[in-house]
Design a protein around this motif. Structure first.
Motif, PDB file in Angstrom:
ATOM      1  N   ASP A   1      -5.022  10.209 -17.467  1.00 12.37           N
ATOM      2  CA  ASP A   1      -6.456  10.174 -17.778  1.00 12.37           C
ATOM      3  C   ASP A   1      -6.689  10.495 -19.253  1.00 12.37           C
ATOM      4  O   ASP A   1      -7.494   9.845 -19.931  1.00 12.37           O
ATOM      5  N   TRP A   2      -5.977  11.500 -19.747  1.00 13.70           N
ATOM      6  CA  TRP A   2      -6.065  11.828 -21.177  1.00 13.70           C
ATOM      7  C   TRP A   2      -5.568  10.661 -22.028  1.00 13.70           C
ATOM      8  O   TRP A   2      -6.178  10.329 -23.059  1.00 13.70           O
ATOM      9  N   ALA A   3      -4.475  10.048 -21.610  1.00 15.66           N
ATOM     10  CA  ALA A   3      -3.904   8.941 -22.382  1.00 15.66           C
ATOM     11  C   ALA A   3      -4.867   7.761 -22.439  1.00 15.66           C
ATOM     12  O   ALA A   3      -5.060   7.139 -23.497  1.00 15.66           O
ATOM     13  N   LYS A   4      -5.473   7.425 -21.308  1.00 18.99           N
ATOM     14  CA  LYS A   4      -6.417   6.309 -21.275  1.00 18.99           C
ATOM     15  C   LYS A   4      -7.631   6.599 -22.147  1.00 18.99           C
ATOM     16  O   LYS A   4      -8.090   5.739 -22.914  1.00 18.99           O
ATOM     17  N   PHE A   5      -8.152   7.812 -22.040  1.00 20.42           N
ATOM     18  CA  PHE A   5      -9.341   8.190 -22.816  1.00 20.42           C
ATOM     19  C   PHE A   5      -9.045   8.203 -24.312  1.00 20.42           C
ATOM     20  O   PHE A   5      -9.751   7.568 -25.113  1.00 20.42           O
ATOM     21  N   LEU A   6      -7.987   8.910 -24.718  1.00 23.06           N
ATOM     22  CA  LEU A   6      -7.715   9.057 -26.151  1.00 23.06           C
ATOM     23  C   LEU A   6      -7.319   7.740 -26.801  1.00 23.06           C
ATOM     24  O   LEU A   6      -7.741   7.454 -27.927  1.00 23.06           O
ATOM     25  N   SER A   7      -6.520   6.938 -26.112  1.00 23.37           N
ATOM     26  CA  SER A   7      -6.078   5.684 -26.723  1.00 23.37           C
ATOM     27  C   SER A   7      -7.244   4.742 -26.968  1.00 23.37           C
ATOM     28  O   SER A   7      -7.333   4.110 -28.029  1.00 23.37           O
ATOM     29  N   VAL A   8      -8.172   4.664 -26.006  1.00 24.72           N
ATOM     30  CA  VAL A   8      -9.287   3.730 -26.190  1.00 24.72           C
ATOM     31  C   VAL A   8     -10.344   4.317 -27.125  1.00 24.72           C
ATOM     32  O   VAL A   8     -11.001   3.584 -27.879  1.00 24.72           O
ATOM     33  N   ALA A   9     -10.499   5.653 -27.136  1.00 27.59           N
ATOM     34  CA  ALA A   9     -11.473   6.273 -28.046  1.00 27.59           C
ATOM     35  C   ALA A   9     -11.031   6.142 -29.495  1.00 27.59           C
ATOM     36  O   ALA A   9     -11.854   5.950 -30.398  1.00 27.59           O
TER      37      ALA A   9
ATOM     38  N   LEU B   1      -2.408  -0.205 -29.858  1.00 31.73           N
ATOM     39  CA  LEU B   1      -2.408  -1.305 -28.889  1.00 31.73           C
ATOM     40  C   LEU B   1      -1.275  -1.131 -27.886  1.00 31.73           C
ATOM     41  O   LEU B   1      -1.470  -1.322 -26.675  1.00 31.73           O
ATOM     42  N   ALA B   2      -0.108  -0.751 -28.376  1.00 35.82           N
ATOM     43  CA  ALA B   2       1.030  -0.540 -27.484  1.00 35.82           C
ATOM     44  C   ALA B   2       0.749   0.594 -26.497  1.00 35.82           C
ATOM     45  O   ALA B   2       1.173   0.534 -25.338  1.00 35.82           O
ATOM     46  N   CYS B   3       0.031   1.636 -26.940  1.00 33.45           N
ATOM     47  CA  CYS B   3      -0.348   2.737 -26.036  1.00 33.45           C
ATOM     48  C   CYS B   3      -1.258   2.234 -24.921  1.00 33.45           C
ATOM     49  O   CYS B   3      -1.070   2.572 -23.743  1.00 33.45           O
ATOM     50  N   LEU B   4      -2.239   1.420 -25.280  1.00 35.40           N
ATOM     51  CA  LEU B   4      -3.150   0.862 -24.276  1.00 35.40           C
ATOM     52  C   LEU B   4      -2.387   0.029 -23.256  1.00 35.40           C
ATOM     53  O   LEU B   4      -2.636   0.111 -22.046  1.00 35.40           O
ATOM     54  N   MET B   5      -1.453  -0.781 -23.741  1.00 36.87           N
ATOM     55  CA  MET B   5      -0.682  -1.630 -22.839  1.00 36.87           C
ATOM     56  C   MET B   5       0.305  -0.813 -22.005  1.00 36.87           C
ATOM     57  O   MET B   5       0.540  -1.115 -20.830  1.00 36.87           O
ATOM     58  N   PHE B   6       0.884   0.231 -22.597  1.00 35.83           N
ATOM     59  CA  PHE B   6       1.766   1.117 -21.833  1.00 35.83           C
ATOM     60  C   PHE B   6       0.989   1.725 -20.666  1.00 35.83           C
ATOM     61  O   PHE B   6       1.486   1.768 -19.534  1.00 35.83           O
TER      62      PHE B   6
ATOM     63  N   ALA C   1       5.401   9.662 -28.900  1.00 35.78           N
ATOM     64  CA  ALA C   1       4.709  10.852 -29.410  1.00 35.78           C
ATOM     65  C   ALA C   1       3.339  10.985 -28.751  1.00 35.78           C
ATOM     66  O   ALA C   1       2.911  12.090 -28.374  1.00 35.78           O
ATOM     67  N   PHE C   2       2.663   9.868 -28.593  1.00 32.28           N
ATOM     68  CA  PHE C   2       1.339   9.879 -27.958  1.00 32.28           C
ATOM     69  C   PHE C   2       1.449  10.326 -26.500  1.00 32.28           C
ATOM     70  O   PHE C   2       0.650  11.140 -26.025  1.00 32.28           O
ATOM     71  N   ILE C   3       2.447   9.820 -25.776  1.00 34.09           N
ATOM     72  CA  ILE C   3       2.626  10.192 -24.374  1.00 34.09           C
ATOM     73  C   ILE C   3       2.897  11.688 -24.244  1.00 34.09           C
ATOM     74  O   ILE C   3       2.276  12.384 -23.418  1.00 34.09           O
TER      75      ILE C   3
END
Length: 336
Positions: free
Chosen positions: A9-17, A41-46, A248-250
């Motif tokens: 949930d954090w990953a989805k929120f932060l990547s798109v924000a 973009l790669a984070c969103l697709m991951f 790193a983002f994950i």
């Protein structure tokens, strides 16, 4: 009902924000914006791949994708059209002719294409179309005997096509180049979920891996950006740079796993709203408020701090819209 994965949930929120400030005009090379641009973009697709489930009924899946992705794609482009008309009038001093007014309609049908008879309408919605295609590719491949090998081959082909398009300076279609760049990370997300990578969170271990991957990512990014004149090494370093940025983002999001918030869950559920509306919201603030009331020109180049503050404003304004859609129009979120 599927159990929620809090760090996702954090990953989805932060990547798109973070996409919001990245899409605001800034000085070339401004940090940390350029760094984010390399791997967001790669984070969103991951994230999308991680949440993708392996299915067997392709016909039913196509129906589901039509509801989850097709309807929002059409709806957010319809919402964008009045904004396009207002922007056209403000830039040209008159309303578009019939031929001019249907170009963005053709562009939408052709998945945000720009050519002699079509132009992009809501540019960022190319992501929705690309995700639709990648879901289908995954389902088709995995129904084959050696589906995982086939998907791996497609990922290698996509990487090669991205390098070729960069070398030849193609003005590639948004959807095509987006898939070339991010299919490997979409499939990586799927495999990580399938084989239970990142399933458990351990703060100390995740902190250690975050520091390692972050420092590696920064080192690779500096190297990648510094050898732009050497095309071969620039491209060889591209995908490793993106990979460590994603890792790193994950790990950063896993560090936030202990923090539970209904607000974050709401934003996570509303990622489609970010994609569909943030370009228009940013434009309305820039051209409807900053330009007439604060005399900030339309071509103003923002500093990173200004861009992130504007991105924060847009994020806050989107929250009540997500709540409204969640309550009254869940199909705008890609939900039944």
């Amino acid at each position: 009902m599927n159990e929620r994965i809090n760090w996702m949930d954090w990953a989805k929120f932060l990547s798109v924000a973070l996409v919001v400030p990245v899409h605001i005009p800034q000085a070339t090379g401004a940090q940390p914006v350029t760094w984010f641009m390399v791997f967001l973009l790669a984070c969103l697709m991951f994230n999308s791949g991680y949440l993708k489930k392996e299915r067997t009924n392709l016909k039913e899946e196509i129906k589901k994708y039509g509801y989850q992705l097709g309807i929002p794609y059409i709806a957010y482009n319809i919402l964008f059209y009045p904004y396009w008309l207002i922007k056209f009038y403000s830039e040209h001093g008159n309303m578009p002719t019939f031929s001019e007014s249907i170009k963005p309609i053709y562009g939408t049908i052709l998945l945000q294409t720009n050519n002699s008879f079509a132009e992009e309408l809501n540019p960022v919605t190319w992501f929705i179309a690309a995700l639709f295609i990648m879901h289908l590719l995954m389902d088709i491949c995995l129904q084959r005997k050696h589906g995982n090998w086939l998907m791996g081959a497609l990922c290698l082909l996509a990487m090669g096509l991205y390098v070729v398009s960069k070398y030849n300076g193609f003005t590639t279609h948004y959807v095509a180049v987006g898939i070339f760049k991010s299919l490997p990370f979409y499939y990586m997300g799927f495999l990580c979920r399938k084989y239970h990578f990142f399933k458990t969170c351990d703060f100390k271990k995740d902190l250690g891996w975050f520091v390692i991957t972050l420092m590696t990512s920064i080192f690779l990014f500096d190297y990648h950006a510094g050898i732009e004149s050497d095309f071969t090494m620039h491209m060889i370093s591209y995908f490793p740079t993106v990979l460590f940025g994603v890792l790193a983002f994950i790990y950063f999001c896993k560090l936030l796993n202990g923090i539970h918030s209904k607000v974050v869950i709401t934003y996570s559920n509303g990622t489609m709203v970010f994609i569909g509306l943030h370009w228009m919201m940013t434009g309305l603030i820039r051209y409807g408020i900053l330009k007439p009331f604060f005399h900030i020109p339309a071509d103003y180049i923002f500093s990173p701090l200004e861009a992130y503050l504007l991105g924060l404003v847009v994020t806050l304004l989107l929250y009540p819209i997500i709540l409204f859609f969640q309550s009254k129009m869940p199909w705008m979120l890609g939900k039944k």
